[in-house]
Design an enzyme around this catalytic site. Structure first.
Site, PDB file in Angstrom:
ATOM      1  CG  ASP A   1      12.934  45.039  58.738  1.00 48.99           C
ATOM      2  OD1 ASP A   1      13.765  44.386  58.076  1.00 48.99           O
ATOM      3  OD2 ASP A   1      11.713  44.900  58.626  1.00 48.99           O
ATOM      4  CB  ILE A   2      18.567  44.093  57.417  1.00 46.47           C
ATOM      5  CG1 ILE A   2      19.833  44.505  56.650  1.00 46.47           C
ATOM      6  CG2 ILE A   2      17.951  42.815  56.863  1.00 46.47           C
ATOM      7  CD1 ILE A   2      21.018  43.616  56.913  1.00 46.47           C
TER       8      ILE A   2
ATOM      9  CG  ASN B   1      19.066  27.834  53.972  1.00 43.59           C
ATOM     10  OD1 ASN B   1      19.236  27.552  52.782  1.00 43.59           O
ATOM     11  ND2 ASN B   1      17.875  28.156  54.451  1.00 43.59           N
TER      12      ASN B   1
ATOM     13  N   GLY C   1      13.630  33.609  59.768  1.00 42.02           N
ATOM     14  CA  GLY C   1      14.431  34.728  60.274  1.00 42.02           C
ATOM     15  C   GLY C   1      14.645  35.818  59.240  1.00 42.02           C
ATOM     16  CB  VAL C   2      17.525  38.085  58.728  1.00 41.77           C
ATOM     17  CG1 VAL C   2      18.692  37.177  58.409  1.00 41.77           C
ATOM     18  CG2 VAL C   2      17.690  39.440  58.076  1.00 41.77           C
ATOM     19  CG  ASP C   3      17.112  33.158  53.956  1.00 42.77           C
ATOM     20  OD1 ASP C   3      17.027  33.861  52.949  1.00 42.77           O
ATOM     21  OD2 ASP C   3      17.445  31.957  53.941  1.00 42.77           O
TER      22      ASP C   3
ATOM     23  CB  SER D   1      25.947  32.387  62.896  1.00 42.58           C
ATOM     24  OG  SER D   1      26.270  31.752  61.686  1.00 42.58           O
TER      25      SER D   1
ATOM     26  N   GLY E   1      20.980  33.748  65.364  1.00 38.91           N
ATOM     27  CA  GLY E   1      19.568  33.403  65.520  1.00 38.91           C
ATOM     28  C   GLY E   1      19.422  31.903  65.685  1.00 38.91           C
TER      29      GLY E   1
ATOM     30  CE1 TYR F   1      21.149  27.521  60.317  1.00 41.82           C
ATOM     31  CE2 TYR F   1      22.937  28.742  59.311  1.00 41.82           C
ATOM     32  CZ  TYR F   1      21.853  27.896  59.197  1.00 41.82           C
ATOM     33  OH  TYR F   1      21.487  27.425  57.952  1.00 41.82           O
TER      34      TYR F   1
HETATM   35  P1  ADP Z   1      20.999  32.495  61.445  1.00 38.19           P
HETATM   36  O1  ADP Z   1      20.343  31.257  60.851  1.00 38.19           O
HETATM   37  O2  ADP Z   1      22.237  32.917  60.683  1.00 38.19           O
HETATM   38  O3  ADP Z   1      21.217  32.374  62.902  1.00 38.19           O
HETATM   39  P2  ADP Z   1      18.594  34.181  61.802  1.00 38.19           P
HETATM   40  O4  ADP Z   1      17.800  34.842  60.731  1.00 38.19           O
HETATM   41  O5  ADP Z   1      17.919  33.102  62.596  1.00 38.19           O
HETATM   42  O6  ADP Z   1      19.945  33.665  61.104  1.00 38.19           O
HETATM   43  O7  ADP Z   1      19.095  35.263  62.826  1.00 38.19           O
HETATM   44  C1  ADP Z   1      20.161  36.142  62.587  1.00 38.19           C
HETATM   45  C2  ADP Z   1      19.862  37.504  63.224  1.00 38.19           C
HETATM   46  O8  ADP Z   1      18.990  38.237  62.347  1.00 38.19           O
HETATM   47  C3  ADP Z   1      19.145  37.443  64.585  1.00 38.19           C
HETATM   48  O9  ADP Z   1      19.742  38.404  65.449  1.00 38.19           O
HETATM   49  C4  ADP Z   1      17.717  37.856  64.231  1.00 38.19           C
HETATM   50  O10 ADP Z   1      17.071  38.485  65.324  1.00 38.19           O
HETATM   51  C5  ADP Z   1      17.994  38.870  63.132  1.00 38.19           C
HETATM   52  N1  ADP Z   1      16.872  39.256  62.256  1.00 38.19           N
HETATM   53  C6  ADP Z   1      15.719  38.628  61.989  1.00 38.19           C
HETATM   54  N2  ADP Z   1      14.956  39.356  61.140  1.00 38.19           N
HETATM   55  C7  ADP Z   1      15.672  40.487  60.849  1.00 38.19           C
HETATM   56  C8  ADP Z   1      15.444  41.658  60.057  1.00 38.19           C
HETATM   57  N3  ADP Z   1      14.330  41.825  59.351  1.00 38.19           N
HETATM   58  N4  ADP Z   1      16.412  42.629  60.032  1.00 38.19           N
HETATM   59  C9  ADP Z   1      17.558  42.473  60.734  1.00 38.19           C
HETATM   60  N5  ADP Z   1      17.834  41.412  61.491  1.00 38.19           N
HETATM   61  C10 ADP Z   1      16.902  40.424  61.560  1.00 38.19           C
END
Ligand code: ADP
Length: 174
Positions: free
Chosen positions: A11-12, A25, A33-35, A118, A120, A122
């Site tokens: 988990d980042i 975005n 998602g990660v955001d 991108s 996830g 995207y």
């Molecule tokens: P995007 O809109 O750029 O596609 P997403 O957040 O939907 O971004 O996904 C990008 C990547 O981040 C995916 O592989 C998703 O599984 C991953 N992700 C989601 N949550 C976390 C987290 N807490 N730590 C690391 N990676 C994550």
């Protein structure tokens, strides 16, 4: 010697690095998602600072403090939405990684952790994204010794194995 490009599963928001990257975005006002995970972990001060930035173009990057995160900075970059491959997606994704690393250099960050930008919601094809991410990192690091280590922090096993395979291909080529 420790490798300068590493791949880990995790988990980042929990990582200790000078900067972590947010797959944001263009509004920079948070999302899923990660955001969403980064904004939840950093606390409301992050959104307050993001509001002062007035958004960001796809492929560019902006930096904020990390607030309640272990990381000192968050570097926000809107990745390209996959539209079939003929809308400049590959160049834009490379530009995301490069822009983040340029900001990291400017702010004296020696260690930077990236999510898989991108791939996830995207929907950028994972194998292609992994190759572009790692090639762009390797190119940048070759001319920038001030960055000691970059890591891809993969959230699931499928993402991790795609990046591991891409790194192996890159190392065989180098
Ligand atoms: P995007 O809109 O750029 O596609 P997403 O957040 O939907 O971004 O996904 C990008 C990547 O981040 C995916 O592989 C998703 O599984 C991953 N992700 C989601 N949550 C976390 C987290 N807490 N730590 C690391 N990676 C994550």
């Amino acid at each position: 010697m420790e490798k300068r490009i590493q791949i880990i599963c995790g988990d980042i928001t929990r990582q200790t690095a000078d900067a972590i990257v947010n797959a944001a975005n263009c509004s920079l006002l948070g999302g899923g998602g990660v955001d969403g995970a980064i904004h939840r972990a950093a606390g409301p001060e992050l959104l307050a600072e993001c509001r002062t930035l007035h958004g960001c173009e796809t492929g560019k990057a902006k930096i904020t403090k990390g607030y309640r995160l272990p990381a000192k900075y968050v570097i926000h970059t809107p990745g390209p939405i996959w539209r079939g491959g003929n809308a400049g997606e590959e160049a834009l994704l490379a530009s995301c990684y490069r822009s983040c690393l340029e900001l990291a250099s400017q702010y004296g960050c020696e260690t930077v952790d990236f999510p898989s930008i991108s791939t996830g919601v995207y929907r950028f094809p994972l194998d292609r994204a992994a190759r572009i991410a790692l090639e762009t990192m390797a190119d940048y690091l070759a001319g920038h010794p001030e960055i000691r280590r970059v890591r891809m922090v993969c959230f699931d096993a499928r993402t991790e194995s795609a990046y591991r395979a891409a790194l192996e291909r890159l190392e065989n080529r180098l």
